[in-house]
Scaffold this motif. Structure first.
Motif, PDB file in Angstrom:
ATOM      1  N   LEU A   1       0.828  -1.202   0.000  1.00 53.86           N
ATOM      2  CA  LEU A   1       0.000   0.000   0.000  1.00 53.86           C
ATOM      3  C   LEU A   1       0.864   1.254   0.000  1.00 53.86           C
ATOM      4  CD1 LEU A   1      -2.685   1.517   0.299  1.00 53.86           C
ATOM      5  CD2 LEU A   1      -2.535   1.136   2.772  1.00 53.86           C
ATOM      6  N   LEU A   2       1.891   1.269   0.833  1.00 50.48           N
ATOM      7  CA  LEU A   2       2.780   2.429   0.884  1.00 50.48           C
ATOM      8  C   LEU A   2       3.493   2.624  -0.448  1.00 50.48           C
ATOM      9  CD1 LEU A   2       4.302   4.668   2.396  1.00 50.48           C
ATOM     10  CD2 LEU A   2       5.927   2.923   3.179  1.00 50.48           C
ATOM     11  N   GLY A   3       4.023   1.533  -1.019  1.00 51.66           N
ATOM     12  CA  GLY A   3       4.715   1.644  -2.289  1.00 51.66           C
ATOM     13  C   GLY A   3       3.804   2.122  -3.404  1.00 51.66           C
ATOM     14  N   LEU A   4       2.568   1.625  -3.425  1.00 54.01           N
ATOM     15  CA  LEU A   4       1.631   2.012  -4.479  1.00 54.01           C
ATOM     16  C   LEU A   4       1.279   3.491  -4.390  1.00 54.01           C
ATOM     17  CD1 LEU A   4      -0.226   1.199  -6.808  1.00 54.01           C
ATOM     18  CD2 LEU A   4      -1.956   0.569  -5.126  1.00 54.01           C
ATOM     19  N   ILE A   5       1.057   3.989  -3.183  1.00 52.88           N
ATOM     20  CA  ILE A   5       0.736   5.408  -3.019  1.00 52.88           C
ATOM     21  C   ILE A   5       1.879   6.280  -3.533  1.00 52.88           C
ATOM     22  CG2 ILE A   5       0.330   7.211  -1.297  1.00 52.88           C
ATOM     23  CD1 ILE A   5      -1.180   5.135   0.360  1.00 52.88           C
ATOM     24  N   ILE A   6       3.117   5.895  -3.221  1.00 49.78           N
ATOM     25  CA  ILE A   6       4.266   6.662  -3.695  1.00 49.78           C
ATOM     26  C   ILE A   6       4.377   6.599  -5.213  1.00 49.78           C
ATOM     27  CG2 ILE A   6       6.784   6.789  -3.661  1.00 49.78           C
ATOM     28  CD1 ILE A   6       6.635   5.774  -0.753  1.00 49.78           C
ATOM     29  N   PHE A   7       4.189   5.420  -5.789  1.00 52.26           N
ATOM     30  CA  PHE A   7       4.305   5.278  -7.246  1.00 52.26           C
ATOM     31  C   PHE A   7       3.197   6.035  -7.969  1.00 52.26           C
ATOM     32  CE2 PHE A   7       6.357   0.931  -6.261  1.00 52.26           C
ATOM     33  CZ  PHE A   7       7.589   1.543  -6.086  1.00 52.26           C
ATOM     34  N   MET A   8       2.027   6.130  -7.353  1.00 53.57           N
ATOM     35  CA  MET A   8       0.940   6.888  -7.983  1.00 53.57           C
ATOM     36  C   MET A   8       1.306   8.357  -8.123  1.00 53.57           C
ATOM     37  SD  MET A   8      -2.387   5.128  -6.144  1.00 53.57           S
ATOM     38  CE  MET A   8      -3.506   6.401  -6.719  1.00 53.57           C
ATOM     39  N   GLY A   9       2.153   8.864  -7.227  1.00 55.16           N
ATOM     40  CA  GLY A   9       2.594  10.253  -7.346  1.00 55.16           C
ATOM     41  C   GLY A   9       3.315  10.510  -8.653  1.00 55.16           C
ATOM     42  N   PHE A  10       4.139   9.530  -9.099  1.00 53.60           N
ATOM     43  CA  PHE A  10       4.792   9.662 -10.404  1.00 53.60           C
ATOM     44  C   PHE A  10       3.751   9.751 -11.514  1.00 53.60           C
ATOM     45  CE2 PHE A  10       8.215   7.546  -7.961  1.00 53.60           C
ATOM     46  CZ  PHE A  10       9.275   8.395  -8.246  1.00 53.60           C
ATOM     47  N   GLY A  11       2.683   8.949 -11.383  1.00 54.67           N
ATOM     48  CA  GLY A  11       1.625   8.986 -12.394  1.00 54.67           C
ATOM     49  C   GLY A  11       0.930  10.333 -12.466  1.00 54.67           C
ATOM     50  N   PHE A  12       0.680  10.963 -11.313  1.00 58.13           N
ATOM     51  CA  PHE A  12       0.068  12.292 -11.305  1.00 58.13           C
ATOM     52  C   PHE A  12       0.953  13.302 -12.017  1.00 58.13           C
ATOM     53  CE2 PHE A  12      -2.161  10.748  -7.324  1.00 58.13           C
ATOM     54  CZ  PHE A  12      -3.416  10.683  -7.929  1.00 58.13           C
ATOM     55  N   ILE A  13       2.268  13.209 -11.775  1.00 61.41           N
ATOM     56  CA  ILE A  13       3.185  14.152 -12.418  1.00 61.41           C
ATOM     57  C   ILE A  13       3.175  13.965 -13.931  1.00 61.41           C
ATOM     58  CG2 ILE A  13       5.608  14.801 -12.661  1.00 61.41           C
ATOM     59  CD1 ILE A  13       6.003  14.036  -9.722  1.00 61.41           C
ATOM     60  N   ILE A  14       3.254  12.728 -14.385  1.00 63.31           N
ATOM     61  CA  ILE A  14       3.315  12.460 -15.827  1.00 63.31           C
ATOM     62  C   ILE A  14       2.034  12.898 -16.516  1.00 63.31           C
ATOM     63  CG2 ILE A  14       3.438  10.616 -17.549  1.00 63.31           C
ATOM     64  CD1 ILE A  14       5.275   9.103 -15.612  1.00 63.31           C
ATOM     65  N   SER A  15       0.884  12.630 -15.887  1.00 61.67           N
ATOM     66  CA  SER A  15      -0.395  13.031 -16.500  1.00 61.67           C
ATOM     67  C   SER A  15      -0.498  14.542 -16.633  1.00 61.67           C
ATOM     68  CB  SER A  15      -1.565  12.496 -15.674  1.00 61.67           C
ATOM     69  OG  SER A  15      -1.651  13.156 -14.424  1.00 61.67           O
ATOM     70  N   SER A  16       0.179  15.279 -15.767  1.00 60.15           N
ATOM     71  CA  SER A  16       0.087  16.740 -15.793  1.00 60.15           C
ATOM     72  C   SER A  16       1.066  17.364 -16.771  1.00 60.15           C
ATOM     73  CB  SER A  16       0.329  17.306 -14.389  1.00 60.15           C
ATOM     74  OG  SER A  16      -0.638  16.835 -13.472  1.00 60.15           O
ATOM     75  N   VAL A  17       2.245  16.783 -16.921  1.00 60.97           N
ATOM     76  CA  VAL A  17       3.262  17.390 -17.787  1.00 60.97           C
ATOM     77  C   VAL A  17       3.160  16.911 -19.229  1.00 60.97           C
ATOM     78  CG1 VAL A  17       4.837  17.656 -15.843  1.00 60.97           C
ATOM     79  CG2 VAL A  17       4.998  15.616 -17.275  1.00 60.97           C
TER      80      VAL A  17
END
Length: 358
Positions: free
Chosen positions: A253-269
């Motif tokens: 769960l902790l790892g997935l939450i952190i990895f999702m942050g990368f996804g938010f950045i990529i979707s925005s840029v």
């Protein structure tokens, strides 16, 4: 927020690609490496004289499950396979009786530089075979050196699935967190769904949380299936049973939450949908290759090992393996958790800065 989570979760389960990538690929890798198990590499050799297969040395050598006798139709084929590294060596076995009446054997071998580590494995197996034969055939009074071995310590057998499964679980979470979130929020933004959400009387953070919760639940379900299949089908080690399982889920769960942050950045840029895969691969591929997914990072040069240590996937994989096989608890993984938390703070600081609603 709950309504958004339910709708998003229903959409994920109805997407064949999401189900295949989340469940299918990790399970295929686990099945392949699970069937390989801990048997080790298979090494083949050939005999210059096929009749030597009845020799006592060769018969005992072939009792080793790692060693196999190659069937070569002729000397030309044998030499070609030897030069290409398909077989470890060609053996000649000469026998003669010594003055004291014992049968002696002289073994000659021919190998090539293409065999890699196959020939050392064959040599070690041959040495062990000769030692066993001598132990049975030669009286102890003729031994110049005697060796006594202490009883071996009790320990758990570390099989290939114990290394591979945590790595595949970590990479599955990394891929889902980055690719899944990046494509999802880009499409929601492109189709103006987020803009419509934003126009409704709902706090913007609940929109993001609702979509995030559905992804987290689906991927945790994937993690549960992967761990249970590995444990009950291939004897993946869970030292403390249910406690170890729950610790692995919490760490996932902790790892997935952190990895999702990368996804938010990529979707925005990302300026368009075709630019998402290059950005995502730029983050996932180095971690896939250097994060200890399929092989230990100890095989790398020292300077590259230091680079591997800063990668979040490497820390997640190490923590999962420590919990599963060594019986460590979450609190015992302080170093790994510290690096993961630093990555989480940095990633979400950037994600909050660049996140766009339209």
């Amino acid at each position: 927020m709950i309504s958004i989570s339910k709708a998003s979760f229903r959409a994920i389960t109805r997407s064949p690609s999401a189900v295949v990538f989340s469940f299918g690929f990790p399970l295929i890798f686990i099945l392949v490496f699970g069937f390989i198990g801990g048997s080790g590499p298979s090494v083949s050799f050939a005999l210059a004289n096929p009749g030597d297969s009845n020799n006592v040395v060769i018969r005992n050598l072939l009792r080793n499950p790692l060693i196999h006798l190659a069937s070569e139709p002729d000397s030309i084929s044998l030499r070609r396979d030897l030069e290409k590294g398909r077989i470890a060596a060609e053996l000649w076995v000469d026998s003669s009786r010594s003055a004291v009446g014992f049968m002696g054997y002289h073994i000659r071998s021919l190998t090539s530089t293409a065999t890699g580590d196959k020939f050392p494995i064959l040599k070690m197996a041959l040495s062990e075979t000769i030692q066993r034969i001598e132990d049975r055939a030669i009286p102890t009074q003729y031994r110049l050196v005697s060796v006594s071995e202490l009883p071996p310590l009790a320990g758990r057998e570390y099989t290939m699935i114990d290394f591979i499964l945590p790595g595949m679980l970590g990479f599955s979470l990394l891929s889902a967190g980055i690719f899944g979130v990046a494509f999802l929020f880009y499409n929601l933004r492109q189709m103006l769904v987020l803009k419509r959400f934003f126009a409704t009387p709902i706090n913007r953070r609940y929109i993001v949380l609702g979509e995030g919760i559905s992804r987290v639940l689906f991927q945790l379900l994937t993690a549960v299936v992967i761990i249970l299949v590995g444990h009950y089908v291939f004897n993946f080690t869970l030292v403390h049973g249910l406690v170890t399982f729950l610790n692995m889920i919490l760490l996932s769960l902790l790892g997935l939450i952190i990895f999702m942050g990368f996804g938010f950045i990529i979707s925005s840029v990302s300026k368009n949908e075709s630019s998402i895969p290059p950005f995502a691969n730029l983050i996932t591929m180095p971690q896939f290759l250097l994060g200890g997914t399929f092989f230990s990072t100890q095989a790398f040069p020292v300077w590259l090992q230091k680079v591997c240590e800063i990668m979040p996937l490497k820390q997640l994989n190490d923590a999962l393996r420590s919990i599963a096989f060594e019986g460590a608890s979450i609190t015992d993984c302080g170093k790994q958790l510290g690096i993961l938390m630093l990555w989480g703070i940095a990633v979400y600081a950037v994600a909050f800065k660049v996140f766009k609603w339209e």
